[in-house]
Design an enzyme around this catalytic site. Structure first.
Site, mmCIF file in Angstrom:
data_model
loop_
_atom_site.group_PDB
_atom_site.id
_atom_site.type_symbol
_atom_site.label_atom_id
_atom_site.label_comp_id
_atom_site.label_asym_id
_atom_site.label_seq_id
_atom_site.Cartn_x
_atom_site.Cartn_y
_atom_site.Cartn_z
ATOM 1 N N GLY A 1 0.923 -1.117 -0.049
ATOM 2 C CA GLY A 1 0.097 0.053 0.231
ATOM 3 C C GLY A 1 1.005 1.115 -0.004
ATOM 4 O O GLY A 1 2.037 1.040 0.368
ATOM 5 N N GLN B 1 3.102 10.307 1.152
ATOM 6 C CA GLN B 1 4.408 9.657 1.438
ATOM 7 C C GLN B 1 5.284 9.983 0.496
ATOM 8 O O GLN B 1 6.591 9.719 0.519
ATOM 9 C CB GLN B 1 4.245 8.085 1.350
ATOM 10 C CG GLN B 1 3.640 7.518 2.464
ATOM 11 C CD GLN B 1 3.449 6.040 2.680
ATOM 12 O OE1 GLN B 1 2.679 5.381 2.142
ATOM 13 N NE2 GLN B 1 4.477 5.490 3.290
ATOM 14 N N CYS C 1 6.220 0.344 7.570
ATOM 15 C CA CYS C 1 6.030 1.428 6.799
ATOM 16 C C CYS C 1 7.015 1.875 5.781
ATOM 17 O O CYS C 1 8.157 2.029 6.210
ATOM 18 C CB CYS C 1 5.467 2.612 7.337
ATOM 19 S SG CYS C 1 5.097 3.978 6.585
ATOM 20 N N LEU C 2 6.804 2.043 4.346
ATOM 21 C CA LEU C 2 7.830 2.511 3.558
ATOM 22 C C LEU C 2 8.491 3.646 4.130
ATOM 23 O O LEU C 2 9.507 3.889 3.705
ATOM 24 C CB LEU C 2 7.222 2.928 2.062
ATOM 25 C CG LEU C 2 6.666 1.964 1.285
ATOM 26 C CD1 LEU C 2 5.957 2.370 0.162
ATOM 27 C CD2 LEU C 2 7.770 0.520 1.061
ATOM 28 N N HIS D 1 -4.139 1.657 7.746
ATOM 29 C CA HIS D 1 -2.947 2.311 7.635
ATOM 30 C C HIS D 1 -2.735 3.411 6.635
ATOM 31 O O HIS D 1 -2.428 4.594 7.108
ATOM 32 C CB HIS D 1 -1.780 1.251 7.599
ATOM 33 C CG HIS D 1 -0.377 1.701 7.312
ATOM 34 N ND1 HIS D 1 0.543 1.555 8.353
ATOM 35 C CD2 HIS D 1 0.150 2.523 6.685
ATOM 36 C CE1 HIS D 1 1.535 1.865 8.074
ATOM 37 N NE2 HIS D 1 1.659 2.478 6.852
ATOM 38 N N GLU D 2 -3.289 3.519 5.387
ATOM 39 C CA GLU D 2 -3.134 4.327 4.468
ATOM 40 C C GLU D 2 -4.208 5.436 4.938
ATOM 41 O O GLU D 2 -3.581 6.770 4.597
ATOM 42 C CB GLU D 2 -3.666 3.697 3.348
ATOM 43 C CG GLU D 2 -2.671 2.577 2.461
ATOM 44 C CD GLU D 2 -1.253 2.812 2.813
ATOM 45 O OE1 GLU D 2 -0.627 3.998 2.910
ATOM 46 O OE2 GLU D 2 -0.402 1.990 2.939
ATOM 47 N N HIS E 1 -2.338 7.735 7.119
ATOM 48 C CA HIS E 1 -1.254 8.596 6.429
ATOM 49 C C HIS E 1 -2.104 9.903 5.887
ATOM 50 O O HIS E 1 -1.349 10.839 5.816
ATOM 51 C CB HIS E 1 -0.724 8.019 5.034
ATOM 52 C CG HIS E 1 0.637 7.016 5.398
ATOM 53 N ND1 HIS E 1 1.707 7.668 5.963
ATOM 54 C CD2 HIS E 1 0.786 5.782 5.133
ATOM 55 C CE1 HIS E 1 2.534 6.790 6.178
ATOM 56 N NE2 HIS E 1 1.852 5.583 5.675
#
Ligand code: ZN
Length: 169
Positions: free
Chosen positions: A55, A60, A99-100, A141-142, A145
């Site tokens: 995702g 991000q 997480c990225l 999670h997204e 963000h």
């Protein structure tokens, strides 16, 4: 999903970049029809694929718009525009997240087990998704963000781990 990945992806910002803490703005249906937006969606998708994410959210890569890609651990990738949680289960579950934007840090986060999501697709068409399991996890999670929230804010504890095989959101 009709979005094809661009040739080149974008750079993922990492914590503590202040762009990750902004509350993102809604996207209009008109904006979705612009070439600029179509290009951005392709680039964001490519970024997720390049970084082995399951995702990714627009903030991000430094774009404060309510756009994210979700997948069921890499399967059925799709974009959500202006996603909202319409319902969440009372049953909570703790699952390991990464997480990225927070490299090599992982930790368990307790969230509702299942959620129902309302969003638009890339064409501005209304979507309703009933998500459970990893899809529910990734989507929550997204959406965090998009509100400037990182999983490290919610994790019960954090641990360092350089195992690249962990799932990244
Ligand atoms: Zn993330």
């Amino acid at each position: 999903m009709t979005i094809a990945p661009a040739k080149k992806g974008l750079t993922v910002l990492t914590d503590p970049n202040p762009q990750l803490r902004k509350v993102s703005e809604d996207v209009s249906v008109e904006e979705l029809q612009t070439d600029e937006m179509k290009k951005f969606l392709s680039e964001l998708y490519k970024t997720m694929l390049d970084d082995d994410g399951i995702g990714i959210a627009a903030p991000q890569v430094g774009v404060a718009k309510r756009i994210c890609f979700i997948s069921d651990v890499g399967k059925n990738p799709r974009v959500l525009i202006n996603p909202e949680i319409a319902w969440s289960s009372k049953t909570m579950i703790s699952m390991q997240e990464g997480c990225l934007s927070v490299p090599n840090v992982f930790g368990p986060v307790t969230r509702p087990k299942a959620v129902h999501i309302k969003a638009l697709d890339e064409n501005g068409k209304k979507l309703k998704i009933k998500a459970k399991g990893w899809l529910s996890r990734v989507t929550q999670h997204e959406i965090d963000h998009l509100d400037g929230i990182l999983f490290v804010d919610k994790a019960d504890y954090l641990e360092k781990n350089n195992d690249e095989k962990q799932s990244l959101l």
